[in-house]
Design a protein around this motif. Structure first.
Motif, mmCIF file in Angstrom:
data_model
loop_
_atom_site.group_PDB
_atom_site.id
_atom_site.type_symbol
_atom_site.label_atom_id
_atom_site.label_comp_id
_atom_site.label_asym_id
_atom_site.label_seq_id
_atom_site.Cartn_x
_atom_site.Cartn_y
_atom_site.Cartn_z
ATOM 1 N N PRO A 257 0.829 -1.205 0.000
ATOM 2 C CA PRO A 257 0.000 0.000 0.000
ATOM 3 C C PRO A 257 0.866 1.259 0.000
ATOM 4 N N ASP A 258 0.375 2.287 -0.657
ATOM 5 C CA ASP A 258 1.030 3.596 -0.676
ATOM 6 C C ASP A 258 0.401 4.419 0.435
ATOM 7 N N ILE A 259 1.165 4.659 1.504
ATOM 8 C CA ILE A 259 0.662 5.401 2.666
ATOM 9 C C ILE A 259 1.599 6.567 2.927
ATOM 10 N N ILE B 119 1.965 9.927 5.484
ATOM 11 C CA ILE B 119 1.477 10.641 6.654
ATOM 12 C C ILE B 119 2.166 11.994 6.691
ATOM 13 N N GLU B 120 1.373 13.058 6.604
ATOM 14 C CA GLU B 120 1.900 14.426 6.642
ATOM 15 C C GLU B 120 1.301 15.149 7.842
ATOM 16 N N GLU B 121 1.776 16.374 8.104
ATOM 17 C CA GLU B 121 1.321 17.123 9.270
ATOM 18 C C GLU B 121 -0.183 17.366 9.280
ATOM 19 N N ASP B 122 -0.760 17.601 8.120
ATOM 20 C CA ASP B 122 -2.164 17.995 8.075
ATOM 21 C C ASP B 122 -3.082 16.991 7.372
ATOM 22 N N LYS B 123 -2.522 15.827 6.955
ATOM 23 C CA LYS B 123 -3.349 14.842 6.242
ATOM 24 C C LYS B 123 -2.625 13.509 6.165
ATOM 25 N N PHE B 124 -3.407 12.470 5.784
ATOM 26 C CA PHE B 124 -2.786 11.200 5.413
ATOM 27 C C PHE B 124 -3.416 10.727 4.112
ATOM 28 N N TYR B 125 -2.623 9.946 3.378
ATOM 29 C CA TYR B 125 -3.015 9.458 2.053
ATOM 30 C C TYR B 125 -2.864 7.945 2.042
ATOM 31 N N PHE B 126 -3.818 7.263 1.403
ATOM 32 C CA PHE B 126 -3.768 5.811 1.269
ATOM 33 C C PHE B 126 -4.215 5.437 -0.136
ATOM 34 N N LYS B 127 -3.455 4.503 -0.761
ATOM 35 C CA LYS B 127 -3.837 3.959 -2.061
ATOM 36 C C LYS B 127 -3.331 2.533 -2.143
ATOM 37 N N SER B 128 -4.225 1.630 -2.548
ATOM 38 C CA SER B 128 -3.834 0.234 -2.708
ATOM 39 C C SER B 128 -4.951 -0.539 -3.386
ATOM 40 N N VAL B 129 -4.579 -1.706 -3.881
ATOM 41 C CA VAL B 129 -5.550 -2.658 -4.398
ATOM 42 C C VAL B 129 -5.686 -3.737 -3.346
ATOM 43 N N LYS C 298 -10.436 -7.336 -5.215
ATOM 44 C CA LYS C 298 -9.244 -6.617 -5.690
ATOM 45 C C LYS C 298 -9.607 -5.251 -6.284
ATOM 46 N N LYS C 299 -10.324 -4.473 -5.474
ATOM 47 C CA LYS C 299 -10.721 -3.123 -5.887
ATOM 48 C C LYS C 299 -9.573 -2.151 -5.640
ATOM 49 N N LEU C 300 -9.603 -1.041 -6.358
ATOM 50 C CA LEU C 300 -8.640 0.029 -6.160
ATOM 51 C C LEU C 300 -9.208 1.000 -5.132
ATOM 52 N N TYR C 301 -8.488 1.169 -4.014
ATOM 53 C CA TYR C 301 -8.896 2.085 -2.958
ATOM 54 C C TYR C 301 -7.934 3.258 -2.920
ATOM 55 N N GLU C 302 -8.491 4.446 -2.719
ATOM 56 C CA GLU C 302 -7.649 5.638 -2.615
ATOM 57 C C GLU C 302 -8.403 6.705 -1.838
ATOM 58 N N SER D 86 4.482 9.423 14.364
ATOM 59 C CA SER D 86 3.331 8.601 14.003
ATOM 60 C C SER D 86 3.826 7.292 13.404
ATOM 61 N N VAL D 87 3.024 6.230 13.568
ATOM 62 C CA VAL D 87 3.442 4.912 13.083
ATOM 63 C C VAL D 87 2.329 4.261 12.273
ATOM 64 N N LYS D 88 2.741 3.300 11.437
ATOM 65 C CA LYS D 88 1.772 2.529 10.658
ATOM 66 C C LYS D 88 2.126 1.056 10.755
ATOM 67 N N HIS D 89 1.085 0.218 10.792
ATOM 68 C CA HIS D 89 1.246 -1.229 10.833
ATOM 69 C C HIS D 89 0.386 -1.802 9.715
ATOM 70 N N VAL D 90 1.020 -2.449 8.741
ATOM 71 C CA VAL D 90 0.283 -3.094 7.650
ATOM 72 C C VAL D 90 0.083 -4.545 8.055
#
Length: 171
Positions: A33-35, A37-47, A52-56, A70-74
């Motif tokens: 996944p493309d994740i 994390i910025e100061e004012d937003k977060f972005y996510f994109k993946s299939v 197997k849909k495209l989510y963004e 900040s941390v992320k766990h896939v």
């Protein structure tokens, strides 16, 4: 999946404490996944998912966070983000997003939610290592528990109240 297929926002649940925001993106089998994390937003994109849909999605946050802390766990069934608020002791956010809009894909995670006036025993001393302890506790499993606590069935009766004989079914 055709190239014309538009991306859709993934199902997201969120909760918060005084110093952190928990975000769970519920998409199974996300590969790379493309994740961001910025100061004012977060972005996510993946299939992902069964179909197997495209989510963004780009989520502009209510207030600023510290992307470095900040941390992320896939995980296999979801992606968990723990976003460290810039204002540790500030008031709770009234909503996750900058705008006060309702989104069908964004809901409150009542399993992790704690009201602002509730006792925060598990988050006490967050600036002095408590935040690191919280991150460690989330590392090996999918929630806030610790790790090895398994229920014991010692001393329990072998008989249940619903183990009595049932009458035969009529034909």
């Amino acid at each position: 999946m055709s190239k014309e297929e538009a991306a859709i926002p993934p199902p997201i649940i969120w909760a918060q404490r005084s110093g952190v925001v928990f975000v769970t993106i519920n998409v199974e089998d996300c590969k790379d996944p493309d994740i961001k994390i910025e100061e004012d937003k977060f972005y996510f994109k993946s299939v992902g998912g069964v179909e197997k849909k495209l989510y963004e999605v780009t989520v502009p946050l209510y207030k600023e966070i510290d992307p470095e802390k900040s941390v992320k766990h896939v995980r296999e069934r979801q992606i968990e983000l723990v976003l460290k608020k810039k204002e540790d002791k500030g008031p709770y956010w009234p909503h996750l997003t900058k705008e006060k809009n309702k989104y069908h894909w964004l809901k409150v995670d009542f399993n992790k939610w704690k009201d602002e006036d509730d006792s925060e025993d598990d988050m006490e001393g967050m600036e002095g290592g408590g935040f690191d302890d919280l991150m460690r506790s989330m590392g090996g499993m999918g929630g806030m528990g610790g790790g090895d606590d398994k229920p014991s069935f010692e001393g329990m009766d072998d008989e249940d109240s619903d183990d009595e004989d049932l009458p035969d079914l009529e034909e």
